[in-house]
Design a protein around this motif. Structure first.
Motif, mmCIF file in Angstrom:
data_model
loop_
_atom_site.group_PDB
_atom_site.id
_atom_site.type_symbol
_atom_site.label_atom_id
_atom_site.label_comp_id
_atom_site.label_asym_id
_atom_site.label_seq_id
_atom_site.Cartn_x
_atom_site.Cartn_y
_atom_site.Cartn_z
ATOM 1 N N GLN A 44 0.838 -1.171 0.000
ATOM 2 C CA GLN A 44 0.000 0.000 0.000
ATOM 3 C C GLN A 44 0.873 1.221 0.000
ATOM 4 O O GLN A 44 2.017 1.173 0.351
ATOM 5 C CB GLN A 44 -0.848 -0.071 1.248
ATOM 6 C CG GLN A 44 -1.502 1.201 1.594
ATOM 7 C CD GLN A 44 -2.411 0.960 2.743
ATOM 8 O OE1 GLN A 44 -2.833 -0.135 2.964
ATOM 9 N NE2 GLN A 44 -2.717 1.942 3.480
ATOM 10 N N TRP A 89 -13.422 -6.314 1.805
ATOM 11 C CA TRP A 89 -14.061 -5.096 2.294
ATOM 12 C C TRP A 89 -15.562 -5.306 2.511
ATOM 13 O O TRP A 89 -16.151 -4.762 3.449
ATOM 14 C CB TRP A 89 -13.837 -3.951 1.316
ATOM 15 C CG TRP A 89 -12.400 -3.566 1.179
ATOM 16 C CD1 TRP A 89 -11.524 -3.988 0.218
ATOM 17 C CD2 TRP A 89 -11.656 -2.703 2.043
ATOM 18 N NE1 TRP A 89 -10.284 -3.430 0.433
ATOM 19 C CE2 TRP A 89 -10.326 -2.630 1.538
ATOM 20 C CE3 TRP A 89 -11.971 -1.957 3.178
ATOM 21 C CZ2 TRP A 89 -9.336 -1.867 2.142
ATOM 22 C CZ3 TRP A 89 -10.990 -1.195 3.786
ATOM 23 C CH2 TRP A 89 -9.683 -1.150 3.271
ATOM 24 N N CYS A 162 -9.728 -4.260 7.985
ATOM 25 C CA CYS A 162 -10.233 -2.895 7.850
ATOM 26 C C CYS A 162 -11.657 -2.892 7.310
ATOM 27 O O CYS A 162 -12.076 -3.814 6.591
ATOM 28 C CB CYS A 162 -9.332 -2.088 6.924
ATOM 29 S SG CYS A 162 -7.609 -1.991 7.476
ATOM 30 N N SER A 165 -13.588 1.152 2.606
ATOM 31 C CA SER A 165 -13.203 0.838 1.231
ATOM 32 C C SER A 165 -11.728 1.171 1.057
ATOM 33 O O SER A 165 -11.139 1.856 1.896
ATOM 34 C CB SER A 165 -14.039 1.656 0.247
ATOM 35 O OG SER A 165 -13.698 3.035 0.340
ATOM 36 N N PRO A 166 -11.103 0.712 -0.039
ATOM 37 C CA PRO A 166 -9.696 1.052 -0.265
ATOM 38 C C PRO A 166 -9.448 2.556 -0.299
ATOM 39 O O PRO A 166 -8.369 3.028 0.082
ATOM 40 C CB PRO A 166 -9.404 0.408 -1.623
ATOM 41 C CG PRO A 166 -10.371 -0.723 -1.718
ATOM 42 C CD PRO A 166 -11.619 -0.221 -1.056
ATOM 43 N N PRO A 169 -10.430 3.794 3.976
ATOM 44 C CA PRO A 169 -10.281 2.716 4.964
ATOM 45 C C PRO A 169 -10.503 3.209 6.380
ATOM 46 O O PRO A 169 -10.224 4.363 6.701
ATOM 47 C CB PRO A 169 -8.831 2.252 4.747
ATOM 48 C CG PRO A 169 -8.127 3.483 4.245
ATOM 49 C CD PRO A 169 -9.133 4.199 3.393
ATOM 50 N N CYS A 171 -11.264 1.626 10.773
ATOM 51 C CA CYS A 171 -11.269 0.512 11.708
ATOM 52 C C CYS A 171 -12.451 0.655 12.650
ATOM 53 O O CYS A 171 -12.797 1.768 13.056
ATOM 54 C CB CYS A 171 -9.964 0.478 12.515
ATOM 55 S SG CYS A 171 -8.508 0.034 11.543
ATOM 56 N N CYS A 178 -5.757 1.540 10.203
ATOM 57 C CA CYS A 178 -5.784 0.594 9.094
ATOM 58 C C CYS A 178 -4.472 0.630 8.322
ATOM 59 O O CYS A 178 -4.049 1.679 7.835
ATOM 60 C CB CYS A 178 -6.946 0.915 8.152
ATOM 61 S SG CYS A 178 -6.998 -0.147 6.676
ATOM 62 N N ILE A 180 -2.763 -1.056 4.992
ATOM 63 C CA ILE A 180 -3.045 -1.822 3.768
ATOM 64 C C ILE A 180 -1.733 -2.180 3.102
ATOM 65 O O ILE A 180 -0.886 -1.317 2.895
ATOM 66 C CB ILE A 180 -3.920 -1.010 2.800
ATOM 67 C CG1 ILE A 180 -5.217 -0.584 3.485
ATOM 68 C CG2 ILE A 180 -4.211 -1.818 1.544
ATOM 69 C CD1 ILE A 180 -6.085 0.322 2.630
ATOM 70 N N THR A 187 -5.328 -6.199 4.761
ATOM 71 C CA THR A 187 -5.902 -4.978 5.330
ATOM 72 C C THR A 187 -6.098 -5.214 6.820
ATOM 73 O O THR A 187 -7.044 -5.878 7.224
ATOM 74 C CB THR A 187 -7.239 -4.634 4.659
ATOM 75 O OG1 THR A 187 -8.158 -5.732 4.817
ATOM 76 C CG2 THR A 187 -7.044 -4.386 3.169
ATOM 77 N N CYS A 189 -6.238 -3.892 10.955
ATOM 78 C CA CYS A 189 -6.418 -2.840 11.939
ATOM 79 C C CYS A 189 -5.465 -3.129 13.096
ATOM 80 O O CYS A 189 -5.693 -4.038 13.900
ATOM 81 C CB CYS A 189 -7.863 -2.806 12.431
ATOM 82 S SG CYS A 189 -8.996 -2.031 11.255
#
Length: 304
Positions: A44, A89, A162, A165-166, A169, A171, A178, A180, A187, A189
C-alpha cells in the motif's frame, strides 16, 4: 509508497514484516516503498504528513504460521496479482464463510483472497487464535472480518480487517489504524502506540503508519541482526525498537547511497539526546499539527 507483508518459516516461526523507507516530502518519515513482494503480503502506498524524515516501506517475510522470522512485514507490491475470489471489504462470501488473504502460489506472502470457513466458537478481537497449516493458509479460528495475526509457535491474536473501502479505509476499534499492504490484499487494523514509549506488545515496533501520517501503530519487527542506529534499512520496520527508517540525508553517519537509514525517535523537550554529528531532536510534526499525545515526538537529524 507501498507496503507489503509476508510470513516465513514453519509453525514454530515468527512472521515478520517490513516496510521500506522512501523519500517523498520533507516530512516523510512515515512514507516508504517496499520491494519485497515475495516476502510479505499486500502493499500500500504510504504518505508523509509530519515533518519527520522520509522513510521507505519494504519488508522481510513472515513465517508460515503467520508469525515473523526473517521475512518481511511490509513490502512493495510485485505488480502482479493473485486470485481474488472474494472482497474482504464487503465480506461477500456465502453464509458461514469469510473472505481471507492467503498465499496461493506456494510462497510465504499473502497475495490472494478466498472464502474460508468461519469456525465454531470463533474468536473476537484480542482473543488468542490458531491457524490451520500455516500463517498464510487463510484458515484460522477467528470470527468473520478478523484474522489470526502475529503467530508464534502456532498461536496468534485475532485482529480486525479494515472496514470501509480502499479509498476510505477505517477501523471499527477506536484505538487502531488501518494498514493496507500486499497490493491491497492484506488490510489490518493494528493498535495505536507511542513511538517514545515503544509500548507495543512483545517485540513489536511502534512506527508511523505509511498510509496515515497522524497514526503510529504496532507492527512486526523485521530488523533481524541489523537495525541499530545509522544502519542502512529498506523497510519502515527494519530498524530496532526506538528507531525509524528514514531518508539517509538526515544524518552524516548514514550511507548516503542507501535506501534508508535507522535514526532514533526523541523527545523534543529533552536536551542533548541525539548521538549524530550536528544532530538535534527535530519535531516530527509542524507546530500545532501534532495529534493529541504526540506533541513531543521528534527524530534525531540534522536541521535542513
Amino acid at each position: 509508497m507501498s507496503v507489503l507483508l509476508s510470513a516465513c518459516g514453519d509453525d514454530g516461526g515468527k512472521a515478520t514484516g517490513a516496510t521500506n523507507p522512501s523519500t517523498n516530502n520533507t516530512t516523510d518519515e512515515t512514507s516508504a516503498t517496499s520491494e519485497a513482494d515475495s516476502e510479505t503480503g499486500p502493499s500500500q502506498q504510504t504518505t508523509s504528513g509530519p515533518t519527520g524524515p522520509e522513510p521507505t516501506t519494504t519488508a522481510p517475510a513472515s513465517t508460515s504460521d503467520g508469525t515473523t522470522t526473517e521475512a518481511s512485514f511490509i513490502t512493495p507490491p510485485d505488480g502482479g496479482g493473485g486470485a481474488k475470489e472474494c472482497d474482504q471489504w464487503t465480506q461477500d462470501c456465502p453464509e458461514g464463510q469469510k473472505c481471507m488473504p492467503y498465499s496461493g502460489d506456494g510462497d510465504n506472502a499473502w497475495e490472494s483472497l478466498k472464502c474460508t470457513p468461519v469456525m465454531e466458537n470463533a474468536g473476537s478481537v484480542g482473543d488468542p487464535c490458531t491457524v490451520e497449516g500455516s500463517g498464510v493458509s487463510g484458515i484460522d479460528n477467528c470470527g468473520k472480518g478478523l484474522m489470526c495475526w502475529d503467530v508464534t509457535e502456532g498461536v496468534g491474536v485475532c485482529v480486525s480487517l479494515c472496514i470501509g473501502s480502499p479509498d476510505a479505509p477505517d477501523c471499527a476499534e477506536p484505538m487502531a489504524s488501518c494498514l493496507i499492504s500486499n497490493d491491497g490484499v492484506l488490510t489490518l487494523c493494528l493498535p495505536f502506540c507511542d513511538p517514545l514509549l515503544q509500548d507495543c506488545p512483545g517485540d513489536d515496533l511502534c512506527i508511523p503508519n505509511p498510509q496515515s501520517p497522524d497514526a503510529f501503530l504496532c507492527v512486526l519487527d523485521a530488523s533481524g541482526e541489523e537495525g541499530q542506529e545509522f544502519d542502512a534499512c529498506e523497510y519502515i520496520n527494519a530498524c530496532d525498537k526506538g528507531f525509524t527508517c528514514a531518508n539517509p540525508q538526515v544524518a552524516l553517519e548514514c550511507d548516503a547511497m542507501a535506501i534508508g537509514c535507522c535514526v532514533a525517535f526523541c523527545d523534543i523537550t529533552e536536551a542533548d539526546v541525539c548521538n549524530g554529528q550536528n544532530s538535534e531532536c527535530i519535531a516530527w510534526y509542524e507546530m500545532g499539527q501534532a495529534p493529541p499525545g504526540l506533541e513531543n515526538v521528534g527524530y534525531c537529524g540534522i536541521p535542513q
